[in-house]
Design a protein around this motif. Structure first.
Motif, mmCIF file in Angstrom:
data_model
loop_
_atom_site.group_PDB
_atom_site.id
_atom_site.type_symbol
_atom_site.label_atom_id
_atom_site.label_comp_id
_atom_site.label_asym_id
_atom_site.label_seq_id
_atom_site.Cartn_x
_atom_site.Cartn_y
_atom_site.Cartn_z
ATOM 1 N N HIS A 1 0.844 -1.185 0.000
ATOM 2 C CA HIS A 1 0.000 0.000 0.000
ATOM 3 C C HIS A 1 0.884 1.242 0.000
ATOM 4 N N CYS A 2 0.300 2.378 -0.283
ATOM 5 C CA CYS A 2 1.063 3.623 -0.275
ATOM 6 C C CYS A 2 0.126 4.778 0.079
ATOM 7 N N LYS A 3 0.723 5.934 0.388
ATOM 8 C CA LYS A 3 -0.058 7.123 0.734
ATOM 9 C C LYS A 3 0.044 8.138 -0.401
ATOM 10 N N VAL A 4 -1.101 8.698 -0.765
ATOM 11 C CA VAL A 4 -1.125 9.764 -1.782
ATOM 12 C C VAL A 4 -1.980 10.920 -1.249
ATOM 13 N N ILE A 5 -1.750 12.092 -1.840
ATOM 14 C CA ILE A 5 -2.583 13.244 -1.496
ATOM 15 C C ILE A 5 -3.607 13.425 -2.608
ATOM 16 N N ILE B 1 6.211 9.378 0.535
ATOM 17 C CA ILE B 1 7.107 8.254 0.843
ATOM 18 C C ILE B 1 7.931 8.626 2.068
ATOM 19 N N GLU B 2 7.980 7.708 3.027
ATOM 20 C CA GLU B 2 8.663 7.989 4.277
ATOM 21 C C GLU B 2 9.503 6.797 4.696
ATOM 22 N N GLU B 3 10.349 7.034 5.671
ATOM 23 C CA GLU B 3 11.258 6.012 6.160
ATOM 24 C C GLU B 3 10.542 4.681 6.381
ATOM 25 N N GLY B 4 11.126 3.610 5.819
ATOM 26 C CA GLY B 4 10.557 2.283 6.000
ATOM 27 C C GLY B 4 9.622 1.835 4.903
ATOM 28 N N THR B 5 9.314 2.711 3.952
ATOM 29 C CA THR B 5 8.390 2.332 2.880
ATOM 30 C C THR B 5 9.152 2.044 1.591
ATOM 31 N N SER B 6 8.455 1.386 0.694
ATOM 32 C CA SER B 6 9.018 1.117 -0.628
ATOM 33 C C SER B 6 8.391 2.106 -1.607
ATOM 34 N N VAL B 7 9.187 2.631 -2.517
ATOM 35 C CA VAL B 7 8.673 3.559 -3.534
ATOM 36 C C VAL B 7 7.890 2.733 -4.550
ATOM 37 N N THR B 8 6.635 3.102 -4.783
ATOM 38 C CA THR B 8 5.747 2.256 -5.597
ATOM 39 C C THR B 8 5.524 2.769 -7.014
ATOM 40 N N THR C 1 8.932 -11.441 15.373
ATOM 41 C CA THR C 1 8.021 -10.372 14.973
ATOM 42 C C THR C 1 8.804 -9.069 14.850
ATOM 43 N N GLY C 2 8.346 -8.211 13.953
ATOM 44 C CA GLY C 2 8.996 -6.907 13.781
ATOM 45 C C GLY C 2 8.122 -5.982 12.974
ATOM 46 N N ASP C 3 8.377 -4.681 13.099
ATOM 47 C CA ASP C 3 7.563 -3.728 12.341
ATOM 48 C C ASP C 3 8.369 -2.595 11.727
ATOM 49 N N LYS D 1 -0.656 -3.698 10.242
ATOM 50 C CA LYS D 1 -1.138 -2.336 10.410
ATOM 51 C C LYS D 1 0.000 -1.350 10.637
ATOM 52 N N ARG D 2 0.855 -1.628 11.614
ATOM 53 C CA ARG D 2 1.890 -0.648 11.954
ATOM 54 C C ARG D 2 3.254 -1.003 11.350
ATOM 55 N N GLY D 3 3.325 -2.130 10.643
ATOM 56 C CA GLY D 3 4.602 -2.526 10.061
ATOM 57 C C GLY D 3 4.987 -1.673 8.873
ATOM 58 N N THR D 4 6.277 -1.376 8.754
ATOM 59 C CA THR D 4 6.762 -0.638 7.588
ATOM 60 C C THR D 4 6.788 -1.572 6.379
ATOM 61 N N GLU D 5 6.835 -0.966 5.191
ATOM 62 C CA GLU D 5 6.862 -1.765 3.968
ATOM 63 C C GLU D 5 8.121 -2.624 3.913
#
Length: 834
Positions: A103-107, A128-135, A569-571, A590-594
């Protein structure tokens, strides 16, 4: 503070629709796959299908067209069953892929929205923020201390810092964010991205076979070789005796067909895919099939504390000011100094908070300030969480040039960078111990008055004023005590690996009945240990505090070197290496980074550790039921092989007691039994009371094979007894065949019921909830009855209707050849009690 404070409205709903209509979806499309055609091609290569077609052709040449039509129909039926099972497995796996899609966040429409990565369109503003993958590929329009790892494209694993003013201000699909935050306008999606153009598509990725799959494939290959060898021998012997090519070929084909256990790979694929699908319905997404077979062997669960053991619902519970040396509750009337402490803690947080503590700080600031300053300030520099122990620093400025430099982190980290007297450090330490012993998470807050224009390369080079500490309470999850009991009962050790301090972790561990809460070790202490001492320590200690990525990875590897099967386990971003190293990496949905989700082999959609108990139980159930299915297949194949071979080899009165049409009928009975009945079997009562099975255990162990061979041999003895009984009483070939066939079907039905458990009695397992058992057994009995007593079918199969005595004798001998195993199970239960 508004959800989006960068004055970017993003695309409207109509613009998104228009862009998607023009440019398509954000998908990497590879060569077109024709699943049905591929499945048919694979089916055509199956040895059993080849043998059936060969037998059909021989019958046709011999003029036995009805037999040829029956075998051709059987091929179609076998193909239909195989294709149905294949489609069930494929559909289950396709649905798993959609669940594990990033998933990703858009405005959009001025609001930050979370969407599936394939829903991105050109022109979207991607956050895009720390821990995510650029999609998707894009061009940066805003950034804060943003860096990205582009090793998937360049092969070089170092990070690259970028902003909108840098020469290289582009971001690319598939790369991962190492630090900071950026907003990029999407310029390319799907195959138009840099990743898409260089062909990094799914068609290039080959899935490795699991150890269990390799064992099964090796077993099948051996049986195919054995079948081919026996085929040649039997063909040669029969041709030498009869000089009839077609007749000797049919007899050889009959035996070869009886040897091939083609149900085993079908059962394996069905069990694994449907097992993974069942887990997904329970909130556990399995990304790799090998995880399904590993789950039942897990011996150690390494879990983080926050959000896994605790609720991850932080509330600001206490404040400590160094100046007054007092601990206060935030619900009391706060003085200006205490409000300033909360304010500085907020400025040390992300402008758009997502961490629960930072959310609590923003909320606390909003409640204690008369005038919200956040819209007036802009972040000009950011030092992400780093250091041992960790801290983070944010620098904000307003239009008047007024600067705020705020830091927060572990008390030890802020003490190290602040100018403090010895007595002040002692006060802080006492306050930390007091707060931590009550189970609070403690953050220290500092402020710097740095006025220079060139910021230092490390945040630790600032000189900070230690203001005070903020204590947060994150209560344990209500059911976590029961979850721990379930793990302990199943013989699985639990270890807490956390970045929090020892006192806070110990306090929470004590509350939830965690075994071994009395002793703990820190990351720094662990890293200094020699290898041998480390291996002993990780087995003795259950709480590991102030852990950082290298220390976590070291724990996992040390446990693995002790032959433990490790789940972790890790997030966070920092959990990635350890998640990848663990046998079972578990990311939070839910709270895990990509990055954590990519590194893991399993995702808990609800961030609930109780689901791991469910997953392990399911893993054990799948393995146990697959073992039952395969033992059943081996047990029932032995009497088929020997009942065909022995009369043929020893030249008995009716050497051709079974022909290909009888063998294929038996195959059609066995297929649904092994891959449908046993797949639906519920978990046995004692499954989660047993210790984990050693992962090194071979699936076809001598113990299991011996049981299967004994069961098969006893059924063979029963069928051959019936054979000899019929011959001695002068029965015709058709009547003898009918009695042997009935005996074999009766044994098959009872074996299905007896092998539902290799421990509990038939009287216990008959109450297991599995409606398919009754359904498939009734279908088997009705069809068997039809071919014995409906004349056209009886004639076609070369049978003869049985009298009540002959039928009773055949069924009775079939039952006796199987029921003896109930006494073996009774003895096992007796031994386990004593």
């Amino acid at each position: 503070m508004p959800a989006n404070n960068f004055n970017i409205p993003g695309l409207s709903k109509q613009e998104v629709i228009a862009s998607r209509s023009k440019n398509g979806d954000n998908r990497l499309t590879s060569k077109k796959e024709y699943a049905l055609i591929d499945a048919i091609k694979n089916l055509a290569k199956e040895p059993m299908v080849i043998l059936l077609m060969a037998a059909a052709v021989i019958y046709l040449i011999s003029g036995q067209s009805s037999d040829a039509i029956f075998l051709a129909s059987a091929v179609i039926l076998v193909a239909a069953i195989s294709l149905y099972q294949d489609s069930r497995s494929r559909n289950a796996l396709d649905k798993l892929k959609t669940y594990s899609q990033p998933h990703c966040k858009v405005i959009r429409d001025g609001q930050t929205t979370e969407i599936k990565s394939e829903e991105i369109v050109i022109g979207d503003y991607l956050i895009i923020e720390e821990g995510t993958s650029v999609t998707a590929d894009g061009s940066i329009v805003h950034s804060n201390d943003f860096s990205v790892n582009e090793s998937i494209l360049t092969g070089e694993s170092f990070v690259v810092y970028k902003d909108k003013d840098s020469t290289d201000h582009e971001v690319f699909q598939g790369t991962t964010v190492a630090s900071g935050l950026a907003i990029a306008v999407v310029t390319a999606i799907g195959n138009g991205t840099k990743l898409g153009k260089i062909g990094k598509s799914l068609e290039d990725i080959k899935e490795e076979k699991t150890p269990l799959e390799i064992q099964i494939n090796n077993f099948i290959k051996k049986m195919v070789v054995a079948g081919a060898a026996v085929f040649c021998i039997v063909w040669g012997i029969n041709y030498f005796n009869s000089l009839d090519v077609l007749d000797s070929l049919l007899k050889a084909l009959t035996l070869a067909m009886s040897i091939l256990p083609e149900e085993i790979p079908v059962a394996f694929a069905t069990f694994m895919a449907l097992g993974a699908w069942r887990m997904m319905q329970m909130g556990v997404v399995v990304k790799q099939m090998k995880t399904v077979e590993t789950l039942g062997s897990a011996t150690v669960i390494c879990t983080d504390k926050t959000g896994t053991i605790t609720e991850n619902k932080m509330s600001l519970a206490r404040l400590y000011l160094l100046a007054s040396d007092k601990i206060a509750a935030p619900d009391q009337d706060l003085n200006d100094a205490e409000k300033a402490l909360i304010r500085m803690g907020m400025w040390a947080s992300e402008p758009i908070p997502f961490d629960p503590m930072e959310v609590a700080l923003h909320h606390g600031y909003a409640e204690t300030t008369f005038s919200d300053e956040r819209p007036d300030y802009k972040m000009v520099h950011e030092y992400p969480l780093g250091g041992k122990p960790p801290m983070m620093t944010h620098i904000f400025e307003n239009k008047s040039g007024i600067r705020i430099i705020a830091a927060k982190g572990a008390p030890e980290a802020l003490i190290a960078v602040s100018e403090l007297e010895a007595f002040e450090k002692e006060k802080i330490t006492m306050a930390v111990n007091s707060l931590a012993s009550q189970g609070y998470r403690v953050l220290a807050v500092g402020q710097s008055d740095y006025t220079g224009s060139q910021f230092p390369d490390q945040q630790q080079k600032f000189k900070f004023k230690f203001i005070g500490m903020l204590a947060f309470y994150d209560p344990p999850k209500q059911h976590i005590e029961q979850v721990l009991k379930d793990f302990y009962q199943a013989g699985i050790a639990v270890k807490i690996i956390t970045g929090d301090n020892a006192a806070t972790t110990t306090a929470i561990a004590r509350q939830i009945g965690f075994k071994g809460y009395e002793k703990s070790i820190s990351g720094d202490e662990l890293m200094k240990m020699p290898e041998k001492e480390l291996q002993r320590t990780v087995m003795q200690m259950n709480i590991f505090s102030r852990m950082f990525p290298d220390a976590k990875l070291k724990i996992i590897n040390a446990l693995k070197s002790n032959n433990e099967i490790v789940a972790m386990t890790g997030d966070g971003v920092n959990d990635g290496p350890a998640l990848k190293a663990a046998h079972i990496g578990i990311a939070m949905g839910k709270r895990g980074t990509e990055i954590a989700r990519q590194a893991a082999s399993l995702i808990l959609l609800e961030d609930d550790l109780a689901k791991m108990v469910t997953a392990i139980a399911m893993g054990r159930r799948i393995y146990t039921n697959l073992k039952k299915a395969i033992q059943y297949i081996i047990s029932i194949h032995i009497p088929i092989i020997l009942t065909v071979f022995i009369p043929l080899a020893l030249g008995w009165v009716y050497p051709n007691i079974f022909s290909p049409i009888h063998i294929i009928f038996l195959e059609l009975v066995m297929g649904p039994t092994c891959s449908i009945i046993y797949e639906h079997e519920p978990i046995e009562q004692n499954t989660m009371l047993q210790k984990p099975r050693p992962f090194s255990t071979t699936f076809f162990s001598s113990k299991e094979l011996t049981t299967s061979i004994l069961q098969g041999s006893m059924i063979t003895a029963g069928t051959l007894f019936i054979y000899q009984f019929a011959v001695e009483h002068g029965y015709s070939e058709g009547l003898t065949r009918s009695m042997v066939f009935t005996c074999l079907i009766a044994a098959n039905v009872l074996l299905t019921l007896v092998n539902r458990s290799f421990y509990y009695s038939l009287l216990t397992t008959i109450n297991y909830k599995n409606n398919l058992v009754f359904l498939i057994i009734m279908i088997t009995i009705l069809i068997s009855g039809a071919i014995l007593y409906i004349k056209p079918l009886t004639v076609f199969f070369g049978f003869q209707s049985l009298s009540l005595i002959q039928l009773s004798l055949s069924i009775g001998i079939g039952f006796l050849s199987v029921i003896w195993y109930e006494f073996v199970k009774w003895k096992k239960r007796l031994q386990s009690v004593t």
